[in-house]
Design an enzyme around this catalytic site. Structure first.
Site, PDB file in Angstrom:
ATOM      1  N   CYS A 118       0.834  -1.206   0.000  1.00  0.00           N
ATOM      2  CA  CYS A 118       0.000   0.000   0.000  1.00  0.00           C
ATOM      3  C   CYS A 118       0.866   1.253   0.000  1.00  0.00           C
ATOM      4  O   CYS A 118       1.374   1.671   1.052  1.00  0.00           O
ATOM      5  CB  CYS A 118      -0.922  -0.015   1.219  1.00  0.00           C
ATOM      6  SG  CYS A 118      -1.989   1.425   1.334  1.00  0.00           S
ATOM      7  N   CYS A 177      -0.439   4.154   2.050  1.00  0.00           N
ATOM      8  CA  CYS A 177      -0.255   3.982   3.493  1.00  0.00           C
ATOM      9  C   CYS A 177       1.196   4.198   3.906  1.00  0.00           C
ATOM     10  O   CYS A 177       1.484   4.854   4.903  1.00  0.00           O
ATOM     11  CB  CYS A 177      -0.633   2.558   3.915  1.00  0.00           C
ATOM     12  SG  CYS A 177      -2.196   1.982   3.266  1.00  0.00           S
ATOM     13  N   ASP A 178       2.120   3.619   3.164  1.00  0.00           N
ATOM     14  CA  ASP A 178       3.505   3.530   3.634  1.00  0.00           C
ATOM     15  C   ASP A 178       4.497   4.400   2.869  1.00  0.00           C
ATOM     16  O   ASP A 178       5.656   4.512   3.271  1.00  0.00           O
ATOM     17  CB  ASP A 178       3.973   2.060   3.571  1.00  0.00           C
ATOM     18  CG  ASP A 178       3.182   1.177   4.526  1.00  0.00           C
ATOM     19  OD1 ASP A 178       2.713   1.708   5.551  1.00  0.00           O
ATOM     20  OD2 ASP A 178       3.024  -0.015   4.246  1.00  0.00           O
TER      21      ASP A 178
HETATM   22  C1  LIG Z   1       0.456  -3.669   5.491  1.00  0.00           C
HETATM   23  C2  LIG Z   1      -0.731  -2.753   5.399  1.00  0.00           C
HETATM   24  C3  LIG Z   1      -0.626  -1.462   5.849  1.00  0.00           C
HETATM   25  C4  LIG Z   1      -1.720  -0.611   5.762  1.00  0.00           C
HETATM   26  N1  LIG Z   1      -1.595   0.652   6.253  1.00  0.00           N
HETATM   27  C5  LIG Z   1      -2.649   1.478   6.213  1.00  0.00           C
HETATM   28  C6  LIG Z   1      -2.543   2.811   6.725  1.00  0.00           C
HETATM   29  O1  LIG Z   1      -1.482   3.236   7.181  1.00  0.00           O
HETATM   30  N2  LIG Z   1      -3.654   3.595   6.656  1.00  0.00           N
HETATM   31  C7  LIG Z   1      -4.832   3.160   6.119  1.00  0.00           C
HETATM   32  O2  LIG Z   1      -5.806   3.908   6.110  1.00  0.00           O
HETATM   33  N3  LIG Z   1      -4.963   1.915   5.609  1.00  0.00           N
HETATM   34  C8  LIG Z   1      -3.892   1.081   5.638  1.00  0.00           C
HETATM   35  N4  LIG Z   1      -4.000  -0.182   5.116  1.00  0.00           N
HETATM   36  C9  LIG Z   1      -5.273  -0.578   4.486  1.00  0.00           C
HETATM   37  C10 LIG Z   1      -6.287  -0.967   5.578  1.00  0.00           C
HETATM   38  O3  LIG Z   1      -5.692  -1.901   6.434  1.00  0.00           O
HETATM   39  C11 LIG Z   1      -7.544  -1.541   4.961  1.00  0.00           C
HETATM   40  O4  LIG Z   1      -8.092  -0.639   4.016  1.00  0.00           O
HETATM   41  C12 LIG Z   1      -8.582  -1.814   6.041  1.00  0.00           C
HETATM   42  O5  LIG Z   1      -8.063  -2.659   7.043  1.00  0.00           O
HETATM   43  C13 LIG Z   1      -9.835  -2.452   5.466  1.00  0.00           C
HETATM   44  O6  LIG Z   1     -10.700  -2.690   6.509  1.00  0.00           O
HETATM   45  P1  LIG Z   1     -11.859  -3.762   6.413  1.00  0.00           P
HETATM   46  O7  LIG Z   1     -12.590  -3.650   7.707  1.00  0.00           O
HETATM   47  O8  LIG Z   1     -12.610  -3.594   5.161  1.00  0.00           O
HETATM   48  O9  LIG Z   1     -11.161  -5.189   6.290  1.00  0.00           O
HETATM   49  P2  LIG Z   1      -9.895  -5.911   6.904  1.00  0.00           P
HETATM   50  O10 LIG Z   1      -9.046  -5.024   7.728  1.00  0.00           O
HETATM   51  O11 LIG Z   1      -9.287  -6.615   5.749  1.00  0.00           O
HETATM   52  O12 LIG Z   1     -10.551  -6.990   7.869  1.00  0.00           O
HETATM   53  C14 LIG Z   1     -11.287  -8.054   7.362  1.00  0.00           C
HETATM   54  C15 LIG Z   1     -11.790  -8.868   8.534  1.00  0.00           C
HETATM   55  O13 LIG Z   1     -12.691  -9.871   8.064  1.00  0.00           O
HETATM   56  C16 LIG Z   1     -12.431 -11.062   8.756  1.00  0.00           C
HETATM   57  N5  LIG Z   1     -12.956 -12.169   7.971  1.00  0.00           N
HETATM   58  C17 LIG Z   1     -12.662 -12.533   6.705  1.00  0.00           C
HETATM   59  N6  LIG Z   1     -13.359 -13.635   6.351  1.00  0.00           N
HETATM   60  C18 LIG Z   1     -14.126 -13.954   7.433  1.00  0.00           C
HETATM   61  C19 LIG Z   1     -15.054 -15.000   7.702  1.00  0.00           C
HETATM   62  N7  LIG Z   1     -15.350 -15.950   6.808  1.00  0.00           N
HETATM   63  N8  LIG Z   1     -15.648 -15.045   8.935  1.00  0.00           N
HETATM   64  C20 LIG Z   1     -15.374 -14.090   9.869  1.00  0.00           C
HETATM   65  N9  LIG Z   1     -14.518 -13.077   9.650  1.00  0.00           N
HETATM   66  C21 LIG Z   1     -13.887 -13.025   8.451  1.00  0.00           C
HETATM   67  C22 LIG Z   1     -10.925 -11.062   8.966  1.00  0.00           C
HETATM   68  O14 LIG Z   1     -10.559 -11.946  10.021  1.00  0.00           O
HETATM   69  C23 LIG Z   1     -10.703  -9.595   9.302  1.00  0.00           C
HETATM   70  O15 LIG Z   1     -10.927  -9.400  10.681  1.00  0.00           O
HETATM   71  C24 LIG Z   1      -2.930  -1.065   5.195  1.00  0.00           C
HETATM   72  C25 LIG Z   1      -3.034  -2.372   4.726  1.00  0.00           C
HETATM   73  C26 LIG Z   1      -1.953  -3.219   4.830  1.00  0.00           C
HETATM   74  C27 LIG Z   1      -2.073  -4.644   4.344  1.00  0.00           C
END
Ligand SMILES: Cc1cc2nc3c(=O)[nH]c(=O)nc-3n(C[C@H](O)[C@H](O)[C@H](O)COP(=O)(O)OP(=O)(O)OC[C@H]3O[C@@H](n4cnc5c(N)ncnc54)[C@H](O)[C@@H]3O)c2cc1C
Length: 314
Positions: free
Chosen positions: A136, A139-140
């Site tokens: 990302c 992000c980084d």
């Molecule tokens: C290395 C890294 C660094 C990042 N840094 C930043 C940053 O600095 N700033 C920023 O704004 N964004 C950052 N991001 C992006 C950010 O993390 C994502 O946009 C955000 O986390 C998305 O949130 P979400 O809730 O949609 O899903 P996610 O964070 O992907 O969470 C998905 C959840 O769904 C759960 N899940 C999946 N399948 C199932 C299932 N079948 N049953 C139950 N639970 C399930 C998982 O366990 C998880 O808890 C970064 C991403 C990465 C990978």
């Protein structure tokens, strides 16, 4: 086999899921949230998050997620450690089955299962995760001001990320497997015109090296041909831009998905193709994929679920 009834099940514990849980709990919906295989979601895999509003000094990703979790618990969310293995959206109440075979009959479901960045599959990618390897740039990228970085990919995202990084880093290498860029013509031109971006066509990454932090990449040009040429580049950052895989396998055939597998939101709300099922966060957003946008749509999904429940009260 235990069966329970609830007004709302939230699947996922990233910023979208926990924010939906905060809003749904405060609206007295008493949601049940399943955390999945990665409690706290993607941010638990990173170190410092500097762009989430409300943390002027930055915050560790795992701390931010713990704060959101505690906030949801404070208002009574029922947060469970488990994975949802099956859903049946063919009739209401919806049937949601967890991996311990608990069956929950839910009036509404909020899907917040996120998306996972695609990696090349090199063993060193995991070793240097957060120590030079990132999926990302938004992000980084800031951590690489004045440094040298590489971006892997040949599509619009890779070009966009290269351009973004070229405004921060001293030098950007764009590593492209083919002899052309798949990005739009406009994007290609912007990349080719940028003085501090060097496009390495016909090039694959063989491995990464470094002591504690990433120091470089082993590359090969024209692999498998008589022009094959192996060489190293010294880099501080290695950015994957080869796409994300939305976590939608269990929803295939049950919710409308786009050609990349993201959940389609046909209207202006977080409603999916099935009435009473809502989606939030990266699982329904191939474009923004930020913690704050995920949290924002988690809020919207909970408000949508609340309105749906009011309209369908028996
Ligand atoms: C290395 C890294 C660094 C990042 N840094 C930043 C940053 O600095 N700033 C920023 O704004 N964004 C950052 N991001 C992006 C950010 O993390 C994502 O946009 C955000 O986390 C998305 O949130 P979400 O809730 O949609 O899903 P996610 O964070 O992907 O969470 C998905 C959840 O769904 C759960 N899940 C999946 N399948 C199932 C299932 N079948 N049953 C139950 N639970 C399930 C998982 O366990 C998880 O808890 C970064 C991403 C990465 C990978």
């Amino acid at each position: 086999m235990a069966t329970e009834n609830t007004k709302c099940v939230i699947i996922g514990s990233g910023p979208a899921g926990y924010t939906a849980a905060i809003y749904a709990s405060r609206a007295n919906i008493s949601p049940i949230l399943y955390e999945g295989i990665q409690p706290g979601g993607q941010l638990t895999t990173t170190s410092e998050v500097e762009n989430f509003p409300g943390y002027p000094e930055g915050v560790m990703g795992s701390q931010l997620m713990e704060d959101l979790r505690r906030q949801a618990l404070r208002f009574g969310a029922d947060i469970r450690n488990g994975i949802i293995k099956d859903v049946d959206f063919s009739e209401r109440p919806f049937k949601v089955t967890a991996d311990d075979n608990t069956v929950i009959l839910a009036d509404t479901v909020i899907v917040a299962t996120g998306a996972s960045a695609r990696y090349l599959g090199l063993p060193d990618e995991q070793r240097f995760a957060g120590l030079g390897v990132s999926a990302c740039a938004t992000c980084d990228g800031f951590f690489y001001r004045g440094k040298t970085v590489a971006v892997v990919g040949g599509g619009d995202t890779a070009c966009e990320e290269s351009l973004y990084l070229s405004g921060l880093a001293k030098q950007v290498y764009l590593i492209v497997r083919k002899d052309f860029l798949r990005a739009s013509k406009v994007m290609q031109k912007r990349v080719m015109d940028k003085e501090n971006i060097t496009v390495l066509f016909n090039t694959n990454t063989l491995g990464l090296f470094g002591e504690e932090f990433l120091e470089g990449a082993h590359l090969v040009e024209f692999a498998g041909t008589d022009k094959e040429h192996k060489f190293d580049i010294n880099i501080d950052g290695f950015f994957l831009a080869i796409g994300h895989k939305p976590n939608t396998d269990i929803f295939r055939g049950k919710l409308e998905l786009d050609d990349q597998g993201y959940i389609v939101l046909p209207g202006k709300s977080q409603a999916t193709s099935v009435e009473g099922v809502f989606a939030a966060g990266d699982v329904a957003d191939s474009h923004y994929q930020q913690a704050i946008t995920a949290a924002g749509t988690g809020c919207r999904a909970a408000l949508d679920a609340e309105h749906f429940l009011m309209e369908h009260q028996q």
